[in-house]
Scaffold this active site. Sequence first.
Site, PDB file in Angstrom:
ATOM      1  N   ALA A 131      22.359 -40.552  74.157  1.00 53.38           N
ATOM      2  CA  ALA A 131      21.781 -40.361  75.488  1.00 53.38           C
ATOM      3  C   ALA A 131      21.760 -41.700  76.221  1.00 53.38           C
ATOM      4  O   ALA A 131      21.180 -42.673  75.735  1.00 53.38           O
ATOM      5  CB  ALA A 131      20.366 -39.811  75.357  1.00 53.38           C
ATOM      6  N   TYR A 168      14.236 -32.907  77.753  1.00 54.09           N
ATOM      7  CA  TYR A 168      14.365 -34.002  78.713  1.00 54.09           C
ATOM      8  C   TYR A 168      14.460 -33.402  80.128  1.00 54.09           C
ATOM      9  O   TYR A 168      14.355 -32.189  80.298  1.00 54.09           O
ATOM     10  CB  TYR A 168      15.533 -34.920  78.314  1.00 54.09           C
ATOM     11  CG  TYR A 168      15.223 -35.563  76.977  1.00 54.09           C
ATOM     12  CD1 TYR A 168      14.100 -36.397  76.848  1.00 54.09           C
ATOM     13  CD2 TYR A 168      15.956 -35.283  75.822  1.00 54.09           C
ATOM     14  CE1 TYR A 168      13.749 -36.939  75.606  1.00 54.09           C
ATOM     15  CE2 TYR A 168      15.615 -35.826  74.590  1.00 54.09           C
ATOM     16  CZ  TYR A 168      14.507 -36.651  74.493  1.00 54.09           C
ATOM     17  OH  TYR A 168      14.152 -37.183  73.280  1.00 54.09           O
ATOM     18  N   GLY A 215      25.112 -34.686  63.059  1.00 55.82           N
ATOM     19  CA  GLY A 215      24.354 -35.902  63.321  1.00 55.82           C
ATOM     20  C   GLY A 215      24.057 -36.678  62.061  1.00 55.82           C
ATOM     21  O   GLY A 215      24.812 -37.579  61.650  1.00 55.82           O
ATOM     22  N   ARG A 260      25.111 -30.205  77.032  1.00 53.11           N
ATOM     23  CA  ARG A 260      24.282 -29.857  75.871  1.00 53.11           C
ATOM     24  C   ARG A 260      23.042 -29.146  76.381  1.00 53.11           C
ATOM     25  O   ARG A 260      22.382 -29.613  77.306  1.00 53.11           O
ATOM     26  CB  ARG A 260      23.888 -31.096  75.065  1.00 53.11           C
ATOM     27  CG  ARG A 260      22.915 -30.766  73.940  1.00 53.11           C
ATOM     28  CD  ARG A 260      22.733 -31.888  72.928  1.00 53.11           C
ATOM     29  NE  ARG A 260      23.589 -31.667  71.766  1.00 53.11           N
ATOM     30  CZ  ARG A 260      23.370 -32.190  70.557  1.00 53.11           C
ATOM     31  NH1 ARG A 260      22.365 -33.005  70.354  1.00 53.11           N
ATOM     32  NH2 ARG A 260      24.172 -31.931  69.553  1.00 53.11           N
ATOM     33  N   CYS A 299      20.607 -41.462  69.509  1.00 53.44           N
ATOM     34  CA  CYS A 299      19.963 -42.665  70.063  1.00 53.44           C
ATOM     35  C   CYS A 299      19.790 -43.716  68.972  1.00 53.44           C
ATOM     36  O   CYS A 299      19.383 -43.395  67.849  1.00 53.44           O
ATOM     37  CB  CYS A 299      18.566 -42.321  70.570  1.00 53.44           C
ATOM     38  SG  CYS A 299      18.571 -41.453  72.114  1.00 53.44           S
ATOM     39  N   GLN A 317      26.898 -39.311  76.758  1.00 50.13           N
ATOM     40  CA  GLN A 317      25.904 -38.292  77.118  1.00 50.13           C
ATOM     41  C   GLN A 317      24.997 -38.879  78.195  1.00 50.13           C
ATOM     42  O   GLN A 317      24.235 -39.810  77.931  1.00 50.13           O
ATOM     43  CB  GLN A 317      25.081 -37.900  75.884  1.00 50.13           C
ATOM     44  CG  GLN A 317      24.179 -36.709  76.163  1.00 50.13           C
ATOM     45  CD  GLN A 317      23.247 -36.379  75.021  1.00 50.13           C
ATOM     46  OE1 GLN A 317      22.602 -37.272  74.473  1.00 50.13           O
ATOM     47  NE2 GLN A 317      23.155 -35.114  74.660  1.00 50.13           N
ATOM     48  N   LEU A 331      21.683 -29.195  60.814  1.00 42.97           N
ATOM     49  CA  LEU A 331      21.667 -28.968  59.361  1.00 42.97           C
ATOM     50  C   LEU A 331      22.970 -28.384  58.819  1.00 42.97           C
ATOM     51  O   LEU A 331      22.948 -27.499  57.967  1.00 42.97           O
ATOM     52  CB  LEU A 331      20.475 -28.089  58.978  1.00 42.97           C
ATOM     53  CG  LEU A 331      19.139 -28.839  58.919  1.00 42.97           C
ATOM     54  CD1 LEU A 331      17.989 -27.893  58.634  1.00 42.97           C
ATOM     55  CD2 LEU A 331      19.173 -29.936  57.853  1.00 42.97           C
TER      56      LEU A 331
HETATM   57  C1  LIG Z   1      18.604 -40.759  65.065  1.00 47.16           C
HETATM   58  C2  LIG Z   1      18.877 -39.562  65.938  1.00 47.16           C
HETATM   59  C3  LIG Z   1      19.031 -39.735  67.292  1.00 47.16           C
HETATM   60  C4  LIG Z   1      19.332 -38.634  68.128  1.00 47.16           C
HETATM   61  N1  LIG Z   1      19.590 -38.843  69.453  1.00 47.16           N
HETATM   62  C5  LIG Z   1      20.067 -37.826  70.218  1.00 47.16           C
HETATM   63  C6  LIG Z   1      20.574 -38.055  71.515  1.00 47.16           C
HETATM   64  O1  LIG Z   1      20.667 -39.191  71.990  1.00 47.16           O
HETATM   65  N2  LIG Z   1      20.986 -36.971  72.220  1.00 47.16           N
HETATM   66  C7  LIG Z   1      20.969 -35.702  71.711  1.00 47.16           C
HETATM   67  O2  LIG Z   1      21.347 -34.758  72.396  1.00 47.16           O
HETATM   68  N3  LIG Z   1      20.549 -35.469  70.457  1.00 47.16           N
HETATM   69  C8  LIG Z   1      20.119 -36.500  69.695  1.00 47.16           C
HETATM   70  N4  LIG Z   1      19.777 -36.275  68.388  1.00 47.16           N
HETATM   71  C9  LIG Z   1      19.989 -34.932  67.819  1.00 47.16           C
HETATM   72  C10 LIG Z   1      21.355 -34.839  67.122  1.00 47.16           C
HETATM   73  O3  LIG Z   1      22.424 -35.023  68.030  1.00 47.16           O
HETATM   74  C11 LIG Z   1      21.530 -33.495  66.396  1.00 47.16           C
HETATM   75  O4  LIG Z   1      21.507 -32.470  67.375  1.00 47.16           O
HETATM   76  C12 LIG Z   1      20.402 -33.233  65.383  1.00 47.16           C
HETATM   77  O5  LIG Z   1      20.210 -34.377  64.568  1.00 47.16           O
HETATM   78  C13 LIG Z   1      20.707 -32.035  64.491  1.00 47.16           C
HETATM   79  O6  LIG Z   1      21.931 -32.201  63.826  1.00 47.16           O
HETATM   80  P1  LIG Z   1      22.026 -32.703  62.279  1.00 47.16           P
HETATM   81  O7  LIG Z   1      21.211 -31.738  61.459  1.00 47.16           O
HETATM   82  O8  LIG Z   1      23.492 -32.664  61.954  1.00 47.16           O
HETATM   83  O9  LIG Z   1      21.453 -34.102  62.231  1.00 47.16           O
HETATM   84  C14 LIG Z   1      19.429 -37.343  67.568  1.00 47.16           C
HETATM   85  C15 LIG Z   1      19.232 -37.179  66.187  1.00 47.16           C
HETATM   86  C16 LIG Z   1      18.982 -38.269  65.368  1.00 47.16           C
HETATM   87  C17 LIG Z   1      18.827 -38.050  63.889  1.00 47.16           C
END
Ligand SMILES: Cc1cc2nc3c(=O)[nH]c(=O)nc-3n(C[C@H](O)[C@H](O)[C@H](O)COP(=O)(O)O)c2cc1C
Length: 356
Positions: free
Chosen positions: A57, A182, A322, A229, A25, A99, A300
Amino acid sequence: MSILFSKLPLKKQVLQTRLVVSPMCQYSAVEGHATNWHLVHLGQFAIGKASTIIQEATAVLPEGRISYGDLGLWKDEHIPALKEIVDFVHEQGALIGIQLAHAGRKASTEKPWISRSQLAPTHENGWQTVGPSAMPFHEKDHPPIAIATEDIKNIVQAFQNAAKRAVSVGYDIIEIHGAHGYLIHQFLSPLTNLRTDAYGGSFENRSRLLVEIIEAVKTVLEEQSLWLRISATDWAEGGWDIEEAVKLAKLVESMGVEVIDVSSGGNVHHQNIHVKENYQVPFAERIKAETNLVTGTVGLIKNAQQAETILKEQKADLIFIGRAYLQNPHLTTQFARDLGVDIEWLPQYERGKETL
Ligand SMILES: Cc1cc2nc3c(=O)[nH]c(=O)nc-3n(C[C@H](O)[C@H](O)[C@H](O)COP(=O)(O)O)c2cc1C
């Protein structure tokens, strides 16, 4: 021979690598409309040779937005700005997914860099939330209204309408957001779903909303691959857990979902998570072992060798990333270099490969 940089054929598409930009997001939409921010934000990953990008999302109804800055696809007027993004990403040779989401009781928040709190329905940027039951996420939140049984069909219809619009925009992948507390996850979990109608109680009843959404979305898809997801656990006693998640994975596989993207948590405020590297990998591993779904893991995963090892050990088929993509939108080319794989860069950036 790197697995991370090997192709993965789906029924109608071929993913060029096993890396996926995880949905994130941006809280930068206006009335649900995409802005220049989204074009540059998503476009930069395609320039950086990401092969598959999942857009944040995107709400199927205005009250289904997490915040007033969320993207939406509840009306045709949202289509043109999204089409610019999709066309740009395609021009660079990447695939893009959307998504589709409804935030349920976790909707109506402020943009997180302003405040982490929920906005009351009386606030100019807030609204009355809805959910499976009239229980707020946080005791300070305004309670959601429990959706009446006869109104559930409107939610299902909204997912179908948004999916139809997404098909017309040209997305390659439709991902349904069933994770992170959600609306769909709120229905799945016995901690947040106290309903006594056909949408609450047994596993079958709690899954019914998702099943109906999948059925409805499937009928409007053309070449798109359907992804889901989920959160594999609530990380809370008496909650949604990996056993039910495996059961759900088998069910959605039989319905035509092609990829499952396995995250966790987000449903209850009292969740007890110990976040560390690869902490969600065992959930993906379990689902991959017990189904034939293409299974993604996330959370992570910070370096190329770590990602390669997860794939090599057959714990997942796809690696969603992410925050590391926010740190470096060209992470794909970085990971290729780290693994000694020579991938083709876009011609405009080809000279950037030269050692300075
Ligand atoms: C800024 C931000 C916005 C996110 N928005 C969403 C989203 O819109 N939909 C979703 O399923 N997960 C969202 N997430 C979760 C990420 O998709 C991801 O699952 C989570 O950050 C863990 O992965 P990472 O450790 O590689 O960041 C968001 C994470 C971050 C940091």
